[in-house]
Design a protein around this motif. Structure first.
Motif, PDB file in Angstrom:
ATOM      1  N   ILE A 254      15.039  15.177  39.872  1.00 57.18           N
ATOM      2  CA  ILE A 254      15.552  13.769  40.121  1.00 57.18           C
ATOM      3  C   ILE A 254      17.195  13.655  39.649  1.00 57.18           C
ATOM      4  O   ILE A 254      18.035  13.294  40.649  1.00 57.18           O
ATOM      5  CB  ILE A 254      14.997  12.752  39.283  1.00 57.18           C
ATOM      6  CG1 ILE A 254      13.494  12.729  39.531  1.00 57.18           C
ATOM      7  CG2 ILE A 254      15.513  11.289  39.608  1.00 57.18           C
ATOM      8  CD1 ILE A 254      12.574  11.696  38.486  1.00 57.18           C
ATOM      9  N   TYR A 255      17.418  14.609  38.404  1.00 54.57           N
ATOM     10  CA  TYR A 255      18.773  14.401  37.846  1.00 54.57           C
ATOM     11  C   TYR A 255      19.499  15.675  38.192  1.00 54.57           C
ATOM     12  O   TYR A 255      20.610  15.898  37.509  1.00 54.57           O
ATOM     13  CB  TYR A 255      18.771  14.061  36.433  1.00 54.57           C
ATOM     14  CG  TYR A 255      17.778  12.938  36.094  1.00 54.57           C
ATOM     15  CD1 TYR A 255      18.052  11.721  36.461  1.00 54.57           C
ATOM     16  CD2 TYR A 255      16.387  13.251  35.178  1.00 54.57           C
ATOM     17  CE1 TYR A 255      17.102  10.849  36.244  1.00 54.57           C
ATOM     18  CE2 TYR A 255      15.768  12.314  34.925  1.00 54.57           C
ATOM     19  CZ  TYR A 255      15.858  10.975  35.409  1.00 54.57           C
ATOM     20  OH  TYR A 255      15.081   9.877  35.141  1.00 54.57           O
ATOM     21  N   GLU A 256      19.204  16.506  39.092  1.00 56.50           N
ATOM     22  CA  GLU A 256      19.724  17.718  39.216  1.00 56.50           C
ATOM     23  C   GLU A 256      20.998  17.491  39.980  1.00 56.50           C
ATOM     24  O   GLU A 256      21.252  16.403  40.831  1.00 56.50           O
ATOM     25  CB  GLU A 256      19.081  18.546  40.234  1.00 56.50           C
ATOM     26  CG  GLU A 256      17.702  19.161  39.610  1.00 56.50           C
ATOM     27  CD  GLU A 256      17.994  20.521  38.935  1.00 56.50           C
ATOM     28  OE1 GLU A 256      19.068  21.251  38.960  1.00 56.50           O
ATOM     29  OE2 GLU A 256      17.168  20.669  37.904  1.00 56.50           O
ATOM     30  N   GLN A 257      22.100  18.241  39.692  1.00 57.39           N
ATOM     31  CA  GLN A 257      23.500  17.965  40.278  1.00 57.39           C
ATOM     32  C   GLN A 257      23.586  18.968  41.807  1.00 57.39           C
ATOM     33  O   GLN A 257      23.092  20.035  41.638  1.00 57.39           O
ATOM     34  CB  GLN A 257      24.583  18.459  39.347  1.00 57.39           C
ATOM     35  CG  GLN A 257      24.758  17.474  38.125  1.00 57.39           C
ATOM     36  CD  GLN A 257      25.690  18.323  37.118  1.00 57.39           C
ATOM     37  OE1 GLN A 257      26.682  18.793  37.582  1.00 57.39           O
ATOM     38  NE2 GLN A 257      25.298  17.835  35.877  1.00 57.39           N
ATOM     39  N   ALA A 258      23.853  18.305  42.700  1.00 57.12           N
ATOM     40  CA  ALA A 258      24.205  18.836  44.009  1.00 57.12           C
ATOM     41  C   ALA A 258      25.329  19.597  43.981  1.00 57.12           C
ATOM     42  O   ALA A 258      26.621  19.028  43.954  1.00 57.12           O
ATOM     43  CB  ALA A 258      24.283  17.765  44.969  1.00 57.12           C
ATOM     44  N   THR A 259      25.517  20.941  43.595  1.00 53.84           N
ATOM     45  CA  THR A 259      26.649  21.581  43.148  1.00 53.84           C
ATOM     46  C   THR A 259      27.537  21.686  44.173  1.00 53.84           C
ATOM     47  O   THR A 259      28.996  21.702  44.108  1.00 53.84           O
ATOM     48  CB  THR A 259      26.552  23.042  42.409  1.00 53.84           C
ATOM     49  OG1 THR A 259      25.426  23.551  43.670  1.00 53.84           O
ATOM     50  CG2 THR A 259      25.454  23.093  41.510  1.00 53.84           C
ATOM     51  N   ALA A 260      26.961  21.928  45.538  1.00 52.15           N
ATOM     52  CA  ALA A 260      27.962  21.891  46.591  1.00 52.15           C
ATOM     53  C   ALA A 260      28.750  20.695  46.768  1.00 52.15           C
ATOM     54  O   ALA A 260      30.018  20.841  47.117  1.00 52.15           O
ATOM     55  CB  ALA A 260      27.312  22.458  47.816  1.00 52.15           C
ATOM     56  N   TYR A 261      28.249  19.630  46.641  1.00 51.41           N
ATOM     57  CA  TYR A 261      29.062  18.312  46.809  1.00 51.41           C
ATOM     58  C   TYR A 261      29.762  18.112  45.611  1.00 51.41           C
ATOM     59  O   TYR A 261      30.826  17.528  45.757  1.00 51.41           O
ATOM     60  CB  TYR A 261      28.034  17.401  47.062  1.00 51.41           C
ATOM     61  CG  TYR A 261      27.109  17.355  48.149  1.00 51.41           C
ATOM     62  CD1 TYR A 261      27.604  17.902  49.289  1.00 51.41           C
ATOM     63  CD2 TYR A 261      25.815  17.543  48.313  1.00 51.41           C
ATOM     64  CE1 TYR A 261      26.942  18.289  50.746  1.00 51.41           C
ATOM     65  CE2 TYR A 261      24.977  17.670  49.161  1.00 51.41           C
ATOM     66  CZ  TYR A 261      25.615  18.207  50.339  1.00 51.41           C
ATOM     67  OH  TYR A 261      24.808  18.344  51.697  1.00 51.41           O
ATOM     68  N   ASN A 262      29.508  18.436  44.493  1.00 48.96           N
ATOM     69  CA  ASN A 262      30.475  18.532  43.117  1.00 48.96           C
ATOM     70  C   ASN A 262      31.775  19.378  43.639  1.00 48.96           C
ATOM     71  O   ASN A 262      32.862  18.745  43.194  1.00 48.96           O
ATOM     72  CB  ASN A 262      29.622  19.028  41.953  1.00 48.96           C
ATOM     73  CG  ASN A 262      28.841  18.308  41.402  1.00 48.96           C
ATOM     74  OD1 ASN A 262      28.336  17.267  41.987  1.00 48.96           O
ATOM     75  ND2 ASN A 262      28.210  18.795  40.324  1.00 48.96           N
TER      76      ASN A 262
END
Length: 535
Positions: free
Chosen positions: A92-100
């Protein structure tokens, strides 16, 4: 005239008639700066393009744009702050690294690079009078740059700043920028915003040059008073953001601003909202944008559980009908975050949950790009009054902030012009009696201990930012700890079983700026707090 160029015919007509200059659709097309296509980067084009980079409009962070909302703000900040409904999928709380990475790149490409080139153009001006007038472009651009920079700091902490944009500044030499300390960036911005405000107070326009600025200014249409309000309101926001980290400094800054309203004006009413008004084909919010702009980013988005079920419904909040649609039973119900995924999905499928209101948000072509609202400033005044006795009556400021939040939301709802075939009928604004009943409800009334009151202020600040401004809702939640939200622990996550306190740096920093990244690598963790987050 070397760096500032203008349309002689339009300028002479306007000066002769004494008319107020505003940006037409054609003006927008002439002034948007696309660095991939333009080789004639003038001050006015750079200034307009700095605020709205046409070639990257879908990632714009000041306007409600599809890419920024649907890939970044809603799934991350919205989930971490519970300002939108979400399902309990794995990670749920994973960061979307590509969008970061996209958000990071947008700041340095659309804002920092354009600002550095604007500085280059300014420094190259030789005529003293021209340069003195062109300074208005630089000083006002700084205000908007600082607003965006504060978002970057609030998200990542230490960032490259003082040396960022070095490629532009040095004329081609690659500069790998160092990371500046987050607290030092904040301090320099807070101090410089005062300098800028004082400059604007002393600014003496020459009509010939001022007309060029007016035409390029797509935010305030050349209104210097509005730029003063932007600068001081932003300074107040930044001071409150650091107020638990350095209370003495914050208190001094807030007192200086609130005790001198004629010198340091802030947003005091809804009409002074710092916002990009949606107008023309470029600045609207749904039509003519990739992915339908705000539409495809938000349409059908379920309502958040705590906000609706625990706060707004029990208090009979009149904002409900402008923010969310009723479910199939005619009720307002948000997605509880402690239900199982299967139960959430089943209830979503049968339309048990409310959705975001399409007329106000997803199909409103006139939804503005909001930067600072009157409600935010009033609630900061309430907090300052409650904590330090500054700025007048805390209860009055608190209730004023809520009223302004209501007024502005229903105003936005009324802007919908059916451009997207919504068959829209404006929501009925709440009556005075309805608002009074709401303000007197137990969850809202300004009663209890000082801590109880601060909790109510913080909760209303969070709610006011809501879905569209989850950046600030997440920041305020971390800063104040209000509202007291519950998050289920996600054991499936390899990265973070609970919401992070910051985002991880994008991969390019590890690979392309490795030497400087090594200085911050030890702090590049999901549980490291931003410097002002001392709760």
């Amino acid at each position: 005239m070397k760096m500032i160029k203008f349309n002689w015919r339009s300028l002479l007509i306007l000066l002769a008639t004494g008319a107020t200059i505003s940006c037409s659709e054609a003006d927008f097309e002439d002034n948007y700066y696309d660095p991939e296509k333009s080789v004639d980067a003038t001050m006015e084009k750079l200034f307009t393009g700095f605020m709205y980079n046409q070639s990257m409009e879908n990632r714009n962070t000041s306007f409600p744009r599809y890419w920024n909302l649907t890939t970044y703000q809603i799934p991350m900040m919205g989930t971490y702050s519970q300002t939108n409904g979400y399902l309990n999928n794995t990670s749920i709380y994973e960061q979307a690294t590509a969008y970061n990475q996209d958000r990071w790149d947008y700041y340095y490409t659309a804002f920092m690079a354009s600002f550095r080139e604007l500085e280059n153009q300014y420094e190259a001006i030789e005529d003293e009078e021209e340069k003195a007038q062109a300074k208005l472009f630089i000083e006002t651009a700084k205000i908007h740059l600082y607003e965006q920079t504060s978002q970057m700091v609030d998200t990542w902490g230490d960032i490259p700043f003082s040396q960022a944009g070095g490629l532009i500044a040095t004329g081609g030499d690659i500069v790998k920028p160092k990371y500046d300390k987050a607290e030092e960036i904040y301090s320099s911005m807070i101090d410089d915003l005062k300098v800028i405000s004082d400059y604007l107070n002393d600014y003496q326009p020459i009509g010939f040059y001022k007309a060029i600025f007016d035409n390029a200014d797509i935010l305030n249409q050349g209104d210097v008073q509005k730029w003063k309000i932007y600068a001081n309101s932003l300074r107040l926001r930044l001071a409150m953001r650091i107020s638990y980290y350095d209370e003495a400094k914050a208190q001094q800054i807030v007192a200086e601003i609130l005790d001198n309203p004629s010198v340091y004006p802030v947003v005091n009413n809804v009409s002074e909202t710092v916002q990009f008004v949606a107008r023309g084909t470029e600045l609207n919010s749904v039509l003519n944008h990739h992915g339908g702009g705000i539409k495809d980013a938000t349409i059908g988005l379920p309502a958040p559980g705590y906000m609706v079920n625990d706060l707004m419904v029990p208090s009979m909040d009149p904002r409900l009908r402008a923010m969310f649609a009723e479910n199939k039973y005619g009720d307002y119900v948000g997605v509880p975050n402690d239900w199982t995924l299967a139960r959430q999905q089943d209830s979503l499928q049968v339309n048990y949950f409310s959705r975001i209101d399409s007329a106000t948000y997803s199909r409103n072509d006139k939804f503005p790009g909001i930067i600072i609202t009157a409600a935010e400033i009033s609630l900061f005044k309430a907090e300052a009054a409650e904590r330090w006795g500054l700025g007048g009556d805390a209860a009055l400021a608190y209730e004023n902030g809520i009223r302004q939040s209501i007024d502005f939301l229903f105003y936005i709802n009324s802007l919908n012009d059916n451009a997207d075939n919504t068959s829209f009928t404006p929501e009925t604004a709440p009556t005075a009696a309805e608002i009074e009943q709401f303000l007197a409800s137990e969850l809202i009334a300004y009663t209890g201990s000082s801590q109880d009151k601060l909790a109510k202020i913080g909760t209303q600040q969070w709610l006011n930012h809501g879905l569209m401004y989850a950046y600030h809702a997440w920041s305020e939640l971390r800063r104040t700890g209000y509202p007291a939200l519950n998050f289920i622990e996600d054991e499936s996550s390899f990265q973070s079983s609970l919401p992070p306190t910051r985002l991880l740096y994008p991969e390019t920093e590890r690979t392309l700026n490795a030497e400087n990244y090594s200085e911050v690598a030890s702090e590049d963790k999901v549980d490291v707090k931003i410097f002002w987050d001392v709760n």
